[in-house]
Design a protein around this motif. Structure first.
Motif, PDB file in Angstrom:
ATOM      1  N   UNK A 149      -7.815   1.876  13.621  1.00  0.00           N
ATOM      2  CA  UNK A 149      -7.567   0.638  12.761  1.00  0.00           C
ATOM      3  C   UNK A 149      -7.983   0.574  11.296  1.00  0.00           C
ATOM      4  N   UNK A 150      -8.778   1.332  11.038  1.00  0.00           N
ATOM      5  CA  UNK A 150      -9.104   1.613   9.404  1.00  0.00           C
ATOM      6  C   UNK A 150      -7.934   2.163   8.756  1.00  0.00           C
ATOM      7  N   UNK A 151      -7.389   3.167   9.316  1.00  0.00           N
ATOM      8  CA  UNK A 151      -6.045   3.724   8.778  1.00  0.00           C
ATOM      9  C   UNK A 151      -5.050   2.659   8.687  1.00  0.00           C
ATOM     10  N   UNK A 152      -4.744   2.097   9.564  1.00  0.00           N
ATOM     11  CA  UNK A 152      -3.654   1.136   9.627  1.00  0.00           C
ATOM     12  C   UNK A 152      -3.771  -0.002   8.847  1.00  0.00           C
ATOM     13  N   UNK A 153      -4.895  -0.434   8.526  1.00  0.00           N
ATOM     14  CA  UNK A 153      -5.122  -1.494   7.570  1.00  0.00           C
ATOM     15  C   UNK A 153      -5.077  -0.770   6.195  1.00  0.00           C
ATOM     16  N   UNK A 154      -5.388   0.114   5.749  1.00  0.00           N
ATOM     17  CA  UNK A 154      -5.229   0.923   4.719  1.00  0.00           C
ATOM     18  C   UNK A 154      -3.658   0.947   4.469  1.00  0.00           C
ATOM     19  N   UNK A 155      -2.914   1.383   5.346  1.00  0.00           N
ATOM     20  CA  UNK A 155      -1.493   1.568   5.365  1.00  0.00           C
ATOM     21  C   UNK A 155      -0.964   0.226   4.711  1.00  0.00           C
ATOM     22  N   UNK A 156      -1.440  -1.002   5.413  1.00  0.00           N
ATOM     23  CA  UNK A 156      -0.784  -2.155   4.885  1.00  0.00           C
ATOM     24  C   UNK A 156      -1.387  -2.701   3.683  1.00  0.00           C
ATOM     25  N   UNK A 157      -2.447  -1.888   3.150  1.00  0.00           N
ATOM     26  CA  UNK A 157      -2.452  -2.427   1.651  1.00  0.00           C
ATOM     27  C   UNK A 157      -1.795  -1.504   0.793  1.00  0.00           C
ATOM     28  N   UNK A 179       1.518 -15.014   7.695  1.00  0.00           N
ATOM     29  CA  UNK A 179       2.510 -14.144   8.611  1.00  0.00           C
ATOM     30  C   UNK A 179       2.794 -12.918   7.681  1.00  0.00           C
ATOM     31  N   UNK A 180       2.970 -13.075   6.354  1.00  0.00           N
ATOM     32  CA  UNK A 180       3.014 -12.071   5.570  1.00  0.00           C
ATOM     33  C   UNK A 180       2.282 -10.875   5.880  1.00  0.00           C
ATOM     34  N   UNK A 181       0.877 -11.139   5.899  1.00  0.00           N
ATOM     35  CA  UNK A 181      -0.072 -10.052   6.109  1.00  0.00           C
ATOM     36  C   UNK A 181       0.116  -9.705   7.531  1.00  0.00           C
ATOM     37  N   UNK A 182       0.436 -10.439   8.670  1.00  0.00           N
ATOM     38  CA  UNK A 182       0.614 -10.012   9.830  1.00  0.00           C
ATOM     39  C   UNK A 182       1.234  -8.948   9.793  1.00  0.00           C
ATOM     40  N   UNK A 183       2.850  -9.436   9.475  1.00  0.00           N
ATOM     41  CA  UNK A 183       3.965  -8.140   9.388  1.00  0.00           C
ATOM     42  C   UNK A 183       3.452  -7.090   8.802  1.00  0.00           C
ATOM     43  N   UNK A 184       2.727  -7.157   7.625  1.00  0.00           N
ATOM     44  CA  UNK A 184       2.134  -5.800   6.800  1.00  0.00           C
ATOM     45  C   UNK A 184       1.475  -4.998   7.772  1.00  0.00           C
TER      46      UNK A 184
END
Lengths: 316, 147
Positions: A82-90, A6-11
């Motif tokens: 998507x790549x940049x959104x994953x980066x933003x979450x990390x 859930x944590x990761x999904x919100x991120x």
């Protein structure tokens, strides 16, 4: 375990990736355009201009060239976003967000970083336009060039932070021992990062792959309507990632107070970084040739970053 | 499209320049004084775009020479709808000083529907800006219908 998901999904979807990154990225893009206009003694567009652009683009028709590779042509902007959104979450935000637990050290980021650039390349090469192909080759060359100083900078920071490869560990080290921006050994690495930002965002000297006057916007030449809007969103999120990462690596200073003090403080730090590394740089420099840019990155930012890396090794 | 978002649709008209054999006078006006660098129509949300696929308002200069005619028509066809055309300078309107020349195929509106005419050789920056404003209004009506 479920909690972690859930944590990761919100991120990924809401904060700090997803909606938050999109909103702040578009806002920052607008501020960048205003800042450049003011530096040229103009009024400039409204702050929300990037948002208006996206709204308009989403109503226009999509044209796909007959000779283009359909599937890749449509997939490329989505992949980049998507790549940049994953980066933003990390990328963690000091005092606000620690990053997804157990995911995302600096090497993962280094790999994901290249996704937006790869998306440009796929888009450009699948469009079957010769200008797209030139843009593709230029993007590839400049990516190879700026990844060397980026890698050296990340390594220098990691070594200096007691071999911590996780961004959260790097932030924790700096909270305990003072930010790297004030550390003489790390200042060359910071300068290298300052030059990397316009390199990856294609601003000023390094506006080479998307040069309007030379290759008529290169890779995005054939894109129109919603697909172009996706590329715009991608570049907004990428801007946010690059700035957040810069703040996390060099200046994760905390103010006393909770999230509501430190989140605006983080955004202010990002804004200052953007105004110097993107807006001022973009307004005051012209464009290099691609071979000059390649040599530039190998000479100056790389050697700066290596100085820091060496210093970090010797002073351990 | 959603009603609330629809009211912002007209706020980003992107400009695209086509040189149909112009002497470069009008192009210099467009590039360096009239629009973005000096008088700043960026405040209306305008932006020069390099690719015809991104264009909303097309600025055409030049008398449409024989050599360039096919290319101009082809680039014009590549621009997605809705689009508004502005003829900048006297050349696309009547041929200007090149009128009756053997190598001129103009006037432009034989081949392309022109929405706004901005005469002059070259036109004053203020005139070009007024032309852009009128084009923006026409474009606003068109895009509101599409959205």
């Amino acid at each position: 375990m479920i909690n972690d998901y859930i944590h990761a999904g919100i991120a990924l979807l809401i904060f700090p990736g997803g909606l938050f990154a999109l909103a702040t990225g578009l806002l920052f893009k607008g501020m960048d355009r205003i800042a450049v206009a003011r530096l040229q003694r103009r009024v400039g567009p409204p702050v929300l201009q990037p948002v208006f652009d996206i709204i308009k683009l989403s109503t226009k028709e999509i044209l796909i060239p007959e000779s283009a590779n359909d599937a890749i042509f449509k997939l490329a902007p989505m992949m980049g976003l998507m790549g940049s959104l994953v980066c933003a979450a990390l990328v963690p935000i000091a005092g606000v967000w620690k990053g997804i637990p157990g995911a995302g050290d600096i090497f993962v980021l280094l790999y994901l970083f290249s996704l937006p650039a790869l998306a440009f390349m796929f888009g450009g090469s699948s469009s079957s336009s010769p200008f797209g192909a030139i843009g593709f080759s230029r993007e590839m060359v400049i990516m190879f060039a700026y990844e060397i100083p980026l890698l050296a900078t990340l390594l220098a920071v990691a070594v200096r932070a007691d071999w911590s490869l996780s961004l959260d560990g790097i932030i924790a080290y700096q909270t305990a021992n003072g930010p790297f921006l004030l550390d003489p050994v790390m200042i060359p690495a910071f300068l290298a990062y300052l030059l990397f930002i316009p390199g990856t965002m294609g601003a000023g000297l390094f506006d080479i792959p998307e040069a309007e006057e030379e290759v008529i916007e290169g890779p995005v030449l054939e894109y129109s309507g919603p697909l172009l809007a996706l590329f715009n969103l991608m570049s907004a999120v990428k801007l946010m990632v690059v700035l957040s990462l810069g703040v996390a690596l060099f200046f994760p200073l905390l103010l006393p107070g909770g999230i509501w003090v430190n989140l605006p403080f983080h955004l202010v730090k990002c804004l200052v970084l953007m105004l110097t590394a993107v807006s001022l740089f973009r307004a005051s420099t012209g464009r290099l040739r691609i071979d000059q840019a390649f040599i530039f990155f190998l000479k100056y930012p790389s050697s700066l970053a290596y100085v820091s890396l060496l210093g970090a090794f010797l002073l351990r | 499209m959603h009603k609330y978002l629809k009211q912002f649709v007209h706020k980003s008209p992107w400009l695209y320049r086509i040189n149909a054999g112009s002497c470069n006078g009008c192009d210099v006006e467009l590039a360096t004084t009239a629009l973005i660098p000096r008088y700043d129509v960026e405040r209306l949300g305008c932006k020069y775009c390099g690719s015809p696929r991104h264009a909303d308002i097309v600025l055409i200069s030049g008398p449409l020479t024989t050599r360039v005619k096919e290319r101009v028509l082809r680039v014009y066809e590549e621009i997605p709808h809705p689009k508004v055309t502005v003829a900048v300078g006297i050349c696309p309107i009547s041929g200007g000083v090149f009128r009756d020349s053997y190598s001129i195929e103009g006037p432009m509106d034989r081949y392309i529907p022109i929405d706004v005419n901005v005469p002059g050789c070259p036109p004053r920056p203020q005139a070009i800006m007024e032309g852009i404003l009128k084009a923006c209004e026409i474009w606003k009506k068109q895009i509101m219908e599409v959205a």
